[in-house]
Design an enzyme around this catalytic site. Structure first.
Site, short mmCIF file in Angstrom:
data_model
loop_
_atom_site.label_atom_id
_atom_site.label_comp_id
_atom_site.label_asym_id
_atom_site.label_seq_id
_atom_site.Cartn_x
_atom_site.Cartn_y
_atom_site.Cartn_z
N GLU A 179 -21.65 0.79 12.28
CA GLU A 179 -20.25 0.41 12.19
C GLU A 179 -19.98 -0.55 11.05
OE1 GLU A 179 -22.13 -2.46 15.18
OE2 GLU A 179 -22.42 -0.43 14.46
N ASP B 42 -17.22 -5.14 9.43
CA ASP B 42 -17.93 -4.71 10.63
C ASP B 42 -16.93 -4.57 11.77
OD1 ASP B 42 -20.90 -4.48 11.77
OD2 ASP B 42 -19.66 -5.48 13.28
N ASN C 197 -18.45 2.43 22.28
CA ASN C 197 -19.33 3.57 22.57
C ASN C 197 -19.64 3.66 24.06
OD1 ASN C 197 -19.68 4.89 20.11
ND2 ASN C 197 -21.27 3.47 19.43
#
Length: 336
Positions: A255, A213, A221
């Protein structure tokens, strides 16, 4: 979606086999009766009838969930042999020879490119020899004209069959790739992961599962926009592919990614995970002339015969959460 839906070739071959066994098998019965009543060829009629019985058996088998893969080869070989023998024994005027022209289509649809090509070439050589034999036995037709006409027809049908099968397989592979590939990163998707799990279970193959992860990806973002986030995702996948191979990397969503490593030791699995973690940590992603620092957390577990896929996933996720709870940018593996 099941694996069979991704492999239309298997379904096509089964349908061709089913149609061939029913249709040609039924015609074989009529041919056998005709040989008995018209030409009194009792031996040849017996072989044709045996083929018809075998065809009926194969037709019944196609209704089952699993079928012997060798049936398609036996069906092709036995039908080919009947036509070759019929051409050899019977006068050319009987027309058995014309059955030869449908075989390239049958071969390619039933056997595929490689086996279909070999069978097509072999039958061509045998039947050309048969033409020469029939000429010297009967001497009532022009051998050269017969050979030229047969060659042009047979080769034309063979080329069309070959080109069709090649393009059909290419189209199937493209569709399969689209169905099992993540369009953004190029990694395998959840559907591909599901089928890989199933294959490993069926083969009872031991594997290590690495769940990865990206740390603080939401912040990436927020600061760099989704385009920047996409660049980060692609860069992480490229690093994973370099370390583990493209066939072993899967995107589970967002992700989160995973890697399946077959038949490796715990030490090797840890080494792959550490290599990925370090390379990502020490290789900031460049986006719009800005360096984006990226780290990942990785959880590792080993498959066990007593555990199902969900249990293995659950343990890997628990190790991933432990890595995050321990400060992120870490690798945590199950003991043992």
């Amino acid at each position: 979606m099941e694996m069979s839906e991704l492999n239309s070739s298997s379904e096509l071959r089964l349908k061709v086999l089913k149609g061939l066994s029913l249709g040609v098998g039924g015609l074989a019965v009529l041919v056998a009766i005709g040989n008995v009543l018209v030409s009194q060829s009792y031996i040849y009629a017996s072989f044709v009838m045996l083929y018809a019985l075998y065809s009926w058996h194969v037709y019944r088998q196609t209704a089952k969930t699993t079928i012997f893969n060798g049936h398609k080869y036996i069906m092709s070989a036995s039908l080919t042999l009947l036509v070759i023998v019929g051409t050899f024994l019977k006068p050319t005027a009987s027309g058995v020879f014309f059955w030869t022209l449908v075989f390239p289509i049958i071969y390619y649809l039933l056997l595929g490119n490689k086996a279909g090509f070999i069978a097509t070439v072999c039958l061509f050589v045998v039947q050309m020899s048969n033409i020469a034999f029939q000429f010297y036995a009967e001497q009532y037709f022009d051998m050269l004209t017969m050979m030229l006409n047969f060659s042009f027809c047979y080769v034309t049908i063979a080329i069309v069959s070959h080109v069709y099968e090649i393009n059909r397989v290419l189209a199937e592979n493209k569709l399969s790739k689209l169905a099992t590939c993540d369009p953004l990163t190029g990694a395998n998707n959840r559907l591909a992961l599901k089928h890989r799990y199933q294959a490993l279970q069926d083969q009872q193959t031991a594997f290590h599962l690495l769940v990865l992860d990206i740390d603080h990806f939401k912040a990436v973002n927020d600061e760099y926009g989704h385009d920047g986030g996409d660049v980060v995702l692609k860069a992480v996948v490229n690093t994973m592919v370099d370390a583990a191979g493209s066939d072993n990397v899967f995107r589970q969503g967002g992700e989160e990614f995973c890697i399946l490593l077959e038949n490796v030791t715990r030490h090797d699995a840890l080494a792959v995970a550490e290599r990925i973690r370090k390379e990502i940590e020490h290789s900031p992603v460049v986006y719009q002339q800005r360096a984006i620092p990226v780290t990942v957390s990785i959880g590792i577990t080993q498959s066990e015969a007593s555990k199902g896929v969900q249990d293995i996933n659950r343990q890997a996720d628990a190790n991933l959460y432990a890595a995050k709870a321990g400060g992120r940018n870490k690798v945590v593996a199950s003991n043992g």
